[in-house]
Design an enzyme around this catalytic site. Structure first.
Site, short mmCIF file in Angstrom:
data_model
loop_
_atom_site.label_atom_id
_atom_site.label_comp_id
_atom_site.label_asym_id
_atom_site.label_seq_id
_atom_site.Cartn_x
_atom_site.Cartn_y
_atom_site.Cartn_z
N LYS A 189 17.52 -6.95 -24.92
CA LYS A 189 17.27 -8.07 -26.01
C LYS A 189 15.64 -8.48 -26.34
O LYS A 189 15.04 -8.92 -25.48
CB LYS A 189 17.22 -9.08 -25.50
CG LYS A 189 18.31 -9.86 -26.74
CD LYS A 189 17.25 -11.14 -26.83
CE LYS A 189 17.05 -12.36 -27.53
NZ LYS A 189 15.98 -12.84 -28.14
N GLY A 244 13.03 -16.07 -17.93
CA GLY A 244 13.00 -17.63 -19.51
C GLY A 244 13.00 -19.08 -18.40
O GLY A 244 13.14 -18.74 -17.62
N SER A 245 14.40 -20.06 -19.16
CA SER A 245 13.79 -21.58 -18.66
C SER A 245 15.69 -21.48 -17.54
O SER A 245 16.07 -20.36 -17.95
CB SER A 245 14.65 -21.91 -20.31
OG SER A 245 15.54 -22.05 -21.13
N GLY A 248 18.26 -21.63 -20.57
CA GLY A 248 19.01 -20.84 -21.29
C GLY A 248 19.88 -19.73 -20.21
O GLY A 248 20.40 -18.66 -20.43
N GLY A 249 18.81 -19.87 -18.80
CA GLY A 249 18.98 -18.47 -18.24
C GLY A 249 20.14 -19.12 -17.61
O GLY A 249 20.84 -17.81 -17.41
N GLU A 268 15.62 -14.84 -13.67
CA GLU A 268 13.96 -16.06 -12.95
C GLU A 268 13.57 -16.81 -13.97
O GLU A 268 13.66 -16.35 -15.11
CB GLU A 268 12.96 -14.63 -13.06
CG GLU A 268 11.20 -15.66 -12.45
CD GLU A 268 10.73 -15.77 -13.35
OE1 GLU A 268 10.66 -17.20 -13.53
OE2 GLU A 268 9.37 -15.37 -13.72
N CYS A 305 4.48 -18.63 -14.73
CA CYS A 305 5.79 -18.71 -14.28
C CYS A 305 5.18 -19.15 -13.24
O CYS A 305 6.08 -19.70 -12.44
CB CYS A 305 7.17 -17.85 -14.33
SG CYS A 305 6.91 -16.27 -13.74
N GLU A 389 8.87 -28.96 -14.55
CA GLU A 389 8.20 -27.81 -14.94
C GLU A 389 7.46 -27.73 -16.25
O GLU A 389 8.36 -27.63 -17.71
CB GLU A 389 8.57 -26.11 -15.15
CG GLU A 389 8.09 -25.09 -15.17
CD GLU A 389 8.48 -24.02 -15.32
OE1 GLU A 389 7.48 -23.45 -15.34
OE2 GLU A 389 10.13 -23.90 -15.59
#
Length: 521
Positions: A189, A244-245, A248-249, A268, A305, A389
């Site tokens: 994606k 990602g976040s 969202g994750g 992650e 990250c 974060e």
């Protein structure tokens, strides 16, 4: 908008798709809500997504039956193709990400290196956990049958590309290479922050795989939030890798777990990467520590990250005074810039947290680097500060008055990708005591180093307890990342001809045989 710009916004309805070099590419007019530099959206249509996933599932069995040597050759072919197209790919990445050319050149070299490294380990047999127990009528718990254990590919893997590493964590990045090494077809994606680069990289990878003899359907690219969400829920997808976040994750993780047949979701999701500067370190290495912190939290405009976002220090004022001038350049997308400013406003608006230093942006209109400060007492009263974060050029200094405050703050940490000790001489008792405590919270513990460098190697661990990762027993960087996409299977009393090649008598490669490690001579 997540911290790396993947976004969870709803995109427009999808339209037509065509294929080039075996890669699904789609087109639609409109605009992304995610800060892409493209003026048009290219979301994959539902019909095209169905075709991509059907082809991936159809090719899975043939790909699973390729040998380690064959897949190693495919990874080397991908690496060679990436290197051969560097003069085309790097300018595309530069135009879409604002990242400087030297950084992108180095990242592309890292990307081809990790493909070759995993290919080499695959050929050496070092990625297979082969165990053989021959039949033993005298086994203490009763006669033992012949049992031989290896691992088989999970099947098609959906990879969500990241925005902050347009090569190394994107279309041809570590997740894709690891899944291909395992024998799993890959559907990527694409990240909306670099769409043209993603499409061209996918074409390069698909062509290299085809020329290396890979079966049809082994690699494809899809675009758009809706197609990514639909693919997570599609029964033909057997595992998901995401960078990602947290928000969202976690949404995608929940979708993967809510399927009729849940699948592994290797996410992650974020980390503040705490650093503890001990009094001994500050007395003996103050200038070195200050210089290292400044370089680390501003590296890549703070879009790593592993950026050190929380720093426990015995004297915040002295550290601020010792910092060299700090600068920052443009962020990857306008969406990330807005997200950084919002998270910074939230953090600086927390009672007891103040802005201590504002550096200089390298260009007008880009965020300035920011150092904030607070106290251990404030953090312990409001531990959420440890979880905020700020994905960008900032760091929060947490001043402690006593060593017991350090232990209490460390105990309040949630899962982290990294945790760092800046220590004094070898007899630094606080530093030595902190190492096992930090290991309870982090996937990688550093000593007198900075976490923003993540080398690709056999021993690397990039993951950690939740929310740093949804799968703390795994890594997304290094050769051990391949194991995420393999499933153990034991074969009992099978004739040699019916066994997978690596389990047959006389097969080469490292293996555990009747409790003894056997390696090729």
């Amino acid at each position: 908008m997540d911290r790396r710009g993947h976004g969870v916004a709803r995109h427009r309805d999808l339209s037509r798709t065509h294929y080039r070099n075996g890669v699904a590419l789609s087109h639609e007019t409109g605009s992304h809500e995610t800060g892409s530099h493209e003026t048009g959206s290219h979301d994959t249509s539902p019909q095209a997504l169905t075709s991509v996933l059907a082809a991936s599932a159809a090719g899975a069995r043939a790909f699973a039956r390729t040998t380690s040597e064959e897949r190693s050759g495919m990874l080397h072919a991908i690496a060679a193709a990436l290197d051969a197209h560097a003069e085309e790919l790097v300018p595309l990445a530069r135009a879409e990400t604002h990242l400087p050319e030297p950084r992108l050149q180095g990242e592309l070299k890292r990307t081809s290196f990790q493909a070759r490294l995993i290919g080499d380990r695959l050929r050496q047999g070092l990625l297979a956990d082969v165990r053989i127990d021959h039949a033993d009528p005298g086994w203490p718990m009763g006669p033992r049958p012949d049992i031989r254990r290896t691992a088989v590919p999970l099947g098609p893997v959906l990879v969500f590309a990241a925005g902050n590493f347009p090569f190394a964590f994107s279309v041809a990045g570590g997740d894709s290479v690891s899944a291909l090494a395992a024998g799993c077809p890959v559907v990527v994606k694409a990240h909306p922050g670099h769409p043209r680069l993603s499409r061209r990289t996918a074409e390069v990878v698909a062509a290299a795989l085809r020329e290396a003899g890979a079966p049809e359907g082994v690699f494809a690219l899809i675009e758009g939030v809706a197609s990514g969400v639909a693919a997570v829920q599609d029964p033909r997808v057997r595992a998901v890798a995401f960078t990602g976040s947290l928000r969202g994750g976690r949404h995608l993780f929940d979708l993967a777990c809510a399927r009729d047949e849940p699948i592994p979701f290797y996410g992650e999701l974020g980390s503040t990467n705490p650093v503890v500067i001990t009094p001994s370190a500050w007395r003996s290495r103050a200038e070195e520590v200050a210089r290292g912190l400044a370089a680390s939290f501003t590296l890549g405009s703070g879009q790593f990250c592993t950026k050190p976002g929380i720093v426990l220090v015995p004297d915040a004022s002295a550290l601020i005074a010792a910092l060299p001038p700090v600068h920052s350049g443009p962020m990857l997308t306008p969406g990330l810039t807005d997200g950084f400013r919002k998270s910074l406003d939230e953090l600086s608006g927390t009672p007891g947290v103040e802005v201590a230093l504002v550096g200089e942006p390298l260009e007008e209109g880009v965020p300035a680097p920011v150092v904030l400060r607070t106290t251990a007492a404030t953090v312990l009263a409001a531990p959420r500060v440890l979880e905020l974060e700020c994905f960008g050029p900032s760091t929060l200094l947490v001043e402690y008055a006593r060593e017991d405050e350090v232990y209490e703050v460390v105990g309040a940490l949630r899962g982290q990708l990294t945790a760092t000790v800046q220590a004094g001489p070898d007899d630094d008792e606080l530093a030595l005591a902190l190492v096992p405590l930090l290991a309870e919270h982090a996937g990688r513990v550093l000593w007198n180093d900075w976490p923003t460098g993540v080398t690709v190697s056999d021993a690397q661990q990039h993951g950690g307890p939740y929310p740093a990762s949804t799968a703390p027993a795994t890594t997304s960087v290094g050769t051990a990342a391949v194991a995420r996409f393999l499933r153990p299977v034991a074969f009992q009393n099978l004739p040699d001809a019916a066994l997978p090649a690596e389990l047959r008598d006389g097969a080469s490669g490292p293996r555990l045989v009747d409790g003894h490690l056997k390696t090729p001579s």
